[in-house]
Structures are given as structure tokens and as C-alpha cells.
Design a protein around this motif. Structure first.
Motif, mmCIF file in Angstrom:
data_model
loop_
_atom_site.group_PDB
_atom_site.id
_atom_site.type_symbol
_atom_site.label_atom_id
_atom_site.label_comp_id
_atom_site.label_asym_id
_atom_site.label_seq_id
_atom_site.Cartn_x
_atom_site.Cartn_y
_atom_site.Cartn_z
ATOM 1 N N CYS A 126 -106.464 66.096 58.692
ATOM 2 C CA CYS A 126 -105.999 67.239 58.867
ATOM 3 C C CYS A 126 -104.568 68.094 58.759
ATOM 4 C CB CYS A 126 -105.928 66.290 61.038
ATOM 5 S SG CYS A 126 -106.180 67.069 61.779
ATOM 6 N N ALA A 127 -105.016 68.665 59.643
ATOM 7 C CA ALA A 127 -103.810 70.025 59.474
ATOM 8 C C ALA A 127 -103.241 70.779 60.708
ATOM 9 C CB ALA A 127 -103.516 70.681 58.729
ATOM 10 N N ALA A 128 -102.115 71.289 61.286
ATOM 11 C CA ALA A 128 -102.191 72.080 62.578
ATOM 12 C C ALA A 128 -101.547 73.247 62.930
ATOM 13 C CB ALA A 128 -101.707 70.971 63.476
ATOM 14 N N SER A 129 -102.154 74.385 63.383
ATOM 15 C CA SER A 129 -101.490 75.256 63.258
ATOM 16 C C SER A 129 -101.151 75.225 65.241
ATOM 17 C CB SER A 129 -102.235 76.310 62.790
ATOM 18 O OG SER A 129 -103.649 76.768 63.345
ATOM 19 N N GLY A 130 -99.391 76.181 65.187
ATOM 20 C CA GLY A 130 -99.805 76.215 66.853
ATOM 21 C C GLY A 130 -99.746 74.679 67.640
ATOM 22 N N LEU A 131 -99.008 74.141 66.688
ATOM 23 C CA LEU A 131 -99.210 72.313 67.268
ATOM 24 C C LEU A 131 -98.021 71.461 66.724
ATOM 25 C CD1 LEU A 131 -100.686 71.137 69.772
ATOM 26 C CD2 LEU A 131 -102.226 69.837 68.576
ATOM 27 N N THR A 132 -97.021 71.221 66.360
ATOM 28 C CA THR A 132 -96.506 70.067 65.884
ATOM 29 C C THR A 132 -96.971 68.300 66.362
ATOM 30 O OG1 THR A 132 -94.624 71.219 66.211
ATOM 31 C CG2 THR A 132 -94.146 69.137 65.463
ATOM 32 N N LEU A 133 -97.858 68.084 64.487
ATOM 33 C CA LEU A 133 -98.088 67.009 65.235
ATOM 34 C C LEU A 133 -97.399 65.854 65.636
ATOM 35 C CD1 LEU A 133 -100.766 67.382 62.531
ATOM 36 C CD2 LEU A 133 -100.819 67.748 64.687
ATOM 37 N N SER A 134 -97.088 65.855 65.310
ATOM 38 C CA SER A 134 -95.355 64.321 65.353
ATOM 39 C C SER A 134 -94.551 64.502 66.761
ATOM 40 C CB SER A 134 -94.568 64.204 64.057
ATOM 41 O OG SER A 134 -93.452 65.381 65.295
ATOM 42 N N SER A 135 -95.768 65.403 67.669
ATOM 43 C CA SER A 135 -95.474 65.278 68.840
ATOM 44 C C SER A 135 -96.981 64.986 69.427
ATOM 45 C CB SER A 135 -95.068 66.471 69.862
ATOM 46 O OG SER A 135 -93.586 67.103 68.687
ATOM 47 N N TYR A 136 -97.418 64.306 68.743
ATOM 48 C CA TYR A 136 -98.766 63.950 69.626
ATOM 49 C C TYR A 136 -99.196 62.309 69.191
ATOM 50 C CZ TYR A 136 -99.705 68.912 71.210
ATOM 51 O OH TYR A 136 -98.997 69.643 72.240
ATOM 52 N N THR A 137 -99.553 61.637 69.907
ATOM 53 C CA THR A 137 -100.618 61.268 69.349
ATOM 54 C C THR A 137 -101.701 60.783 68.811
ATOM 55 O OG1 THR A 137 -99.890 59.628 70.863
ATOM 56 C CG2 THR A 137 -101.717 58.478 70.403
ATOM 57 N N MET A 138 -101.324 60.915 67.773
ATOM 58 C CA MET A 138 -103.399 61.263 66.062
ATOM 59 C C MET A 138 -103.888 59.728 66.376
ATOM 60 S SD MET A 138 -102.876 64.245 65.935
ATOM 61 C CE MET A 138 -103.798 64.952 65.096
ATOM 62 N N GLY A 139 -105.520 60.298 66.174
ATOM 63 C CA GLY A 139 -106.356 59.495 66.458
ATOM 64 C C GLY A 139 -107.538 60.413 65.027
ATOM 65 N N TRP A 140 -108.512 59.113 64.404
ATOM 66 C CA TRP A 140 -109.603 59.694 63.482
ATOM 67 C C TRP A 140 -110.646 59.695 64.254
ATOM 68 C CZ3 TRP A 140 -110.158 63.534 59.785
ATOM 69 C CH2 TRP A 140 -108.836 64.031 59.579
ATOM 70 N N PHE A 141 -111.307 60.313 64.671
ATOM 71 C CA PHE A 141 -113.115 59.834 65.053
ATOM 72 C C PHE A 141 -114.330 60.077 64.003
ATOM 73 C CE2 PHE A 141 -111.800 59.165 69.673
ATOM 74 C CZ PHE A 141 -110.928 59.218 69.713
#
Length: 123
Positions: free
Chosen positions: A21-36
Motif C-alpha cells: 500500500c503506497a500513499a501520496s499526500g499522506l505520511t503513513l507512519s502517522s496513521y494506524t493502518m489496516g488491511w481489509f
């Protein structure tokens, strides 16, 4: 803001896939992430989550010991390593980002979603 899930495909039972899962406009380390995942005719369910800051992980019972969720902060990605895949793992897999501190099993707590990637496991 965009999340892009990739890595799905067709694999035989017992095989492995790695979703990313790659992100643009978002720093993923600042979010709790889930795979559904969502199989045809079924509700969307969480399979794995990783908390922000602490980095602790949570797994659905059905995937414990087979799936691993992990971050690559340098690449701004969150991945799901899936081993020993079973036909019942067949579904569309989604990554999602939440501003909450803890991993929620409820999809409504996630603010951003990727577009989904198909995983098909043949028997």
C-alpha cells in the motif's frame, strides 16, 4: 490524498503473495493502518492492522501465523506478507488509514481507503 494497493494475483493454495500500500499526500507512519478484505457476498473484514507510533500489530484469527503486516517508513508503504494461502483467502484486499491510536476492526473508523487488489487462491 491517495492510497494505492498492489500485489494481488492468482496463486495456488500454499503459495505466497505480498501486498503493498503506497500513499501520496499522506505520511503513513502517522496513521494506524489496516488491511481489509471482502469476498463476494460477504462483509468487509479486517485481516491485519498496525498501530501508529507504537507499531504493534493485530491479526484476525483466520490469518494468524500466516500473514504479517509491516511498514517501510522510508518508502511510505505498508505491506501485507501472506504465506500459506488458502482458497478462503480469496477476496479483494484493501488498505486503509485511520487517525485513531488503536487498530479498529470497524471499517467506519478508517479515513482513507485504497482501491483494492484482487487475491485469488486456487485449490
Amino acid at each position: 490524498v491517495q492510497l494505492q494497493a498492489s500485489g494481488g494475483g492468482l496463486v495456488q493454495a500454499g503459495g505466497s503473495l505480498r501486498l503493498s500500500c503506497a500513499a501520496s499526500g499522506l505520511t503513513l507512519s502517522s496513521y494506524t493502518m489496516g488491511w481489509f478484505r471482502q469476498a463476494p457476498g460477504k462483509e468487509r473484514e479486517i485481516v491485519a492492522g498496525i498501530r501508529k507510533s507504537v507499531g504493534s500489530t493485530v491479526y484476525a484469527d483466520s490469518v494468524k501465523g500466516r500473514f504479517i503486516i509491516f511498514r517501510d517508513n522510508a518508502e511510505n508503504t505498508v505491506s501485507l506478507q501472506m504465506d500459506n494461502l488458502k482458497p478462503e483467502d480469496t477476496a479483494v484486499y484493501y488498505c486503509a488509514a485511520s487517525s485513531t491510536m488503536y487498530v479498529s476492526f470497524m471499517a467506519s473508523y478508517y479515513n482513507y481507503w485504497g482501491q483494492g487488489t484482487q487475491v485469488t487462491v486456487s485449490s
